[in-house]
Design an enzyme around this catalytic site. Structure first.
Site, PDB file in Angstrom:
ATOM      1  N   GLU A  83      -8.940  -2.965  -5.614  1.00  0.00           N
ATOM      2  CA  GLU A  83      -8.012  -1.966  -6.140  1.00  0.00           C
ATOM      3  C   GLU A  83      -7.753  -2.258  -7.612  1.00  0.00           C
ATOM      4  O   GLU A  83      -7.266  -3.341  -7.972  1.00  0.00           O
ATOM      5  CB  GLU A  83      -6.688  -1.990  -5.353  1.00  0.00           C
ATOM      6  CG  GLU A  83      -5.782  -0.806  -5.631  1.00  0.00           C
ATOM      7  CD  GLU A  83      -6.350   0.520  -5.133  1.00  0.00           C
ATOM      8  OE1 GLU A  83      -5.857   1.567  -5.604  1.00  0.00           O
ATOM      9  OE2 GLU A  83      -7.279   0.526  -4.299  1.00  0.00           O
ATOM     10  N   GLU A  86      -7.824   4.741 -15.209  1.00  0.00           N
ATOM     11  CA  GLU A  86      -8.725   3.609 -15.018  1.00  0.00           C
ATOM     12  C   GLU A  86     -10.186   4.052 -15.029  1.00  0.00           C
ATOM     13  O   GLU A  86     -11.054   3.348 -15.565  1.00  0.00           O
ATOM     14  CB  GLU A  86      -8.373   2.903 -13.702  1.00  0.00           C
ATOM     15  CG  GLU A  86      -6.984   2.277 -13.744  1.00  0.00           C
ATOM     16  CD  GLU A  86      -6.185   2.441 -12.449  1.00  0.00           C
ATOM     17  OE1 GLU A  86      -4.950   2.267 -12.499  1.00  0.00           O
ATOM     18  OE2 GLU A  86      -6.776   2.747 -11.402  1.00  0.00           O
ATOM     19  N   ASP A 139      -1.683   2.759  -4.170  1.00  0.00           N
ATOM     20  CA  ASP A 139      -1.933   1.749  -3.151  1.00  0.00           C
ATOM     21  C   ASP A 139      -1.889   2.362  -1.754  1.00  0.00           C
ATOM     22  O   ASP A 139      -2.720   2.043  -0.892  1.00  0.00           O
ATOM     23  CB  ASP A 139      -0.907   0.620  -3.266  1.00  0.00           C
ATOM     24  CG  ASP A 139      -0.910  -0.017  -4.642  1.00  0.00           C
ATOM     25  OD1 ASP A 139      -2.009  -0.371  -5.122  1.00  0.00           O
ATOM     26  OD2 ASP A 139       0.165  -0.152  -5.253  1.00  0.00           O
TER      27      ASP A 139
END
Length: 499
Positions: A297, A327, A481
């Site tokens: 992650e 990201e 998450d």
């Protein structure tokens, strides 16, 4: 019901036509339609009618989300864990006697002024970010002010702990969490989570989560969407000090899935530390049994050299990664990938561009080429308006269920609910898009009644689903998450034929 189905079909056709004349038109129309439909009434009824598109998508998810044939039984998660102190970002900065001003990004925060500038920079973009605060004493003063701020709340924090918490909500799963677990965090963790004694420490690591709401204004900066800015002075997580403990614990725990996070925390410790520690991390991770898949992650980073090293050295030994639009673009910029010339996304990231970068990662740093020695075969991408699960053919199954489950939890958790309430969400994803930004490319349409669109490029399959975006999110921390965790729960490895 047939009237709703006809309406959905007509809207999709109209959107497709308008996309060719004005690619931004469908997005603007969807914003209008999604806001207007709740006010429309059913013929012969005084009750307001729920939005047709949102309702169709929510019902479609229910049909598509099915359990995998082979479920995980034991999942090991590590290695960043902390206690999150969640406060109003603008409120805290005002309490620190800071005045609004211009925004500016900082790779590492050294002063309260740095904090203010970085917060304003990302608030103006509506983007999430996480930064290391170098001065321990100043950080502790900020942390005390945050803890004393009216309405401040404490939560389980750190990607590993948050993923572990989400996984532990499945009663059939046994979850191991390895990370710096202090007394407060240990108290807040789910009872099903196993924490190795070596992971326990006398004090907790605290991270400050500065949240802002959609439309919130501070000075001349206005947030286009709700999000958060995270800061910490966290040496234990920053050095990934429990990584070797985590890997050593796998021998006894015998997981059938490993989830790794926390690499982004090392960035703030300086190049000398992360260069050496990254080499040690690669060696440690390489000791995990080959038959056990590893999911990585990612999180917010600013050092291109560091991100490129992760791309070159860490990703090829992962089986799966999870990441958001910031990201993904930073990966392309750091590794010289497609669309690296973009400085940032313009509102909703273009699906074609996202598809290009995902394909590049799997082709250049993954196993899209069957002759490649890399292990990476799965990427779970999430942005506010839609999610994409990209997988190399023959390695993963149940993708429609996995990407749908991730989107569903994003919709419900942001609103603080267990299930999706269609009166509290809005569709922002485009209903028509292209498989690539450049030719040759395929024109694709989202069918709201079966809301996963599938296409292939070579031997890589893409599964896209829209997200029903919460209109008034209660909490944005940990959404990524939760999305990755839920997607993994519904994913399954395809058995490899024995040679």
């Amino acid at each position: 019901m047939w009237r709703k189905a006809v309406l959905v079909a007509v809207l999709a056709l109209v959107m497709g036509y308008l996309y060719h004349t004005d690619p931004q038109m469908p997005t603007r129309m969807l914003d209008y339609i999604s806001e207007s439909l709740p006010q429309m009434e059913l013929s012969g009824s005084s009750e307001p009618r729920p939005p047709a598109l949102e309702e169709a998508i929510a019902r479609g998810w229910q049909t598509l989300i099915t359990a995998p044939a082979r479920r995980w039984a034991r999942v090991a998660v590590g290695v960043n864990a902390c206690v999150d102190v969640v406060v109003s970002g603008v409120g805290l900065l005002q309490a620190l006697a800071l005045e609004p001003g211009s925004g500016r990004d900082h790779e590492v925060l050294h002063t309260k002024e740095d904090l203010k500038e970085a917060f304003v920079h990302y608030m103006g973009k509506g983007a999430a970010a996480e930064r290391f605060f170098s001065d321990k004493e100043v950080f502790q003063r900020i942390a005390r002010a945050a803890a004393e701020y009216p309405g401040a709340q404490l939560y389980v924090g750190g990607n590993a702990a948050l993923i572990g918490q989400k996984l532990a909500s499945n009663p059939e799963l046994v979850v191991l969490l390895c990370g710096p677990v202090g007394p407060k965090l240990h108290e807040m963790l789910d009872e099903q989570i196993v924490v190795p004694p070596e992971s326990l420490q006398e004090t907790d690591e605290f991270h400050l989560i500065l949240e802002y709401k959609s439309g919130e204004q501070w000075g001349s900066s206005r947030a286009p969407q709700a999000n958060r800015f995270i800061l910490s002075h966290d040496v234990s997580n920053g050095e990934m000090s429990t990584l070797e403990t985590f890997v050593a614990s796998l021998e006894d725990f015998q997981p059938d899935l490993v989830v790794l996070s926390g690499l982004h925390m090392m960035e703030g410790m300086g190049r000398d530390l992360w260069e050496e520690r990254l080499k040690e991390a690669v060696v440690a991770i390489s000791e995990v049994r080959n038959e056990v898949p590893i999911h990585l992650e990612l999180a917010s980073m600013t050092d291109r050299d560091y991100m490129n090293r992760i791309l070159q050295e860490v990703m090829p030994i992962m089986n799966s990664i999870g990441l958001n639009e910031q990201e993904l673009l930073f990966l392309a910029q750091s590794g010289g990938g497609p669309h690296a010339d973009l400085t940032s996304w313009d509102r909703i990231p273009d699906v074609g561009r996202v598809s290009d970068i995902l394909l590049w990662i799997l082709e250049q740093h993954g196993r899209a080429d069957p002759e490649s020695e890399a292990d990476l075969t799965r990427i779970h991408f999430h942005t506010l308006a839609y999610h994409i699960l990209a997988t190399v053919d023959g390695h993963w199954g149940n993708q429609e269920a996995a990407v749908s489950a991730g989107a569903r939890v994003a919709s419900s958790q942001a609103c603080g609910l267990q299930d999706v309430d269609i009166t509290k969400v809005i569709l922002k994803a485009p209903l028509t898009f292209h498989s690539s930004f450049s030719e040759p490319r395929e024109s694709l349409v989202v069918d709201p009644s079966r809301p996963v669109t599938v296409w292939s490029r070579g031997n890589v399959s893409f599964h896209l689903t829209p997200v029903l975006v919460c209109k008034h999110p209660l909490r944005t921390v940990g959404l990524g998450d939760a999305i990755s965790a839920e997607g993994l729960v519904f994913s399954e490895l395809t058995p490899r034929p024995e040679l």
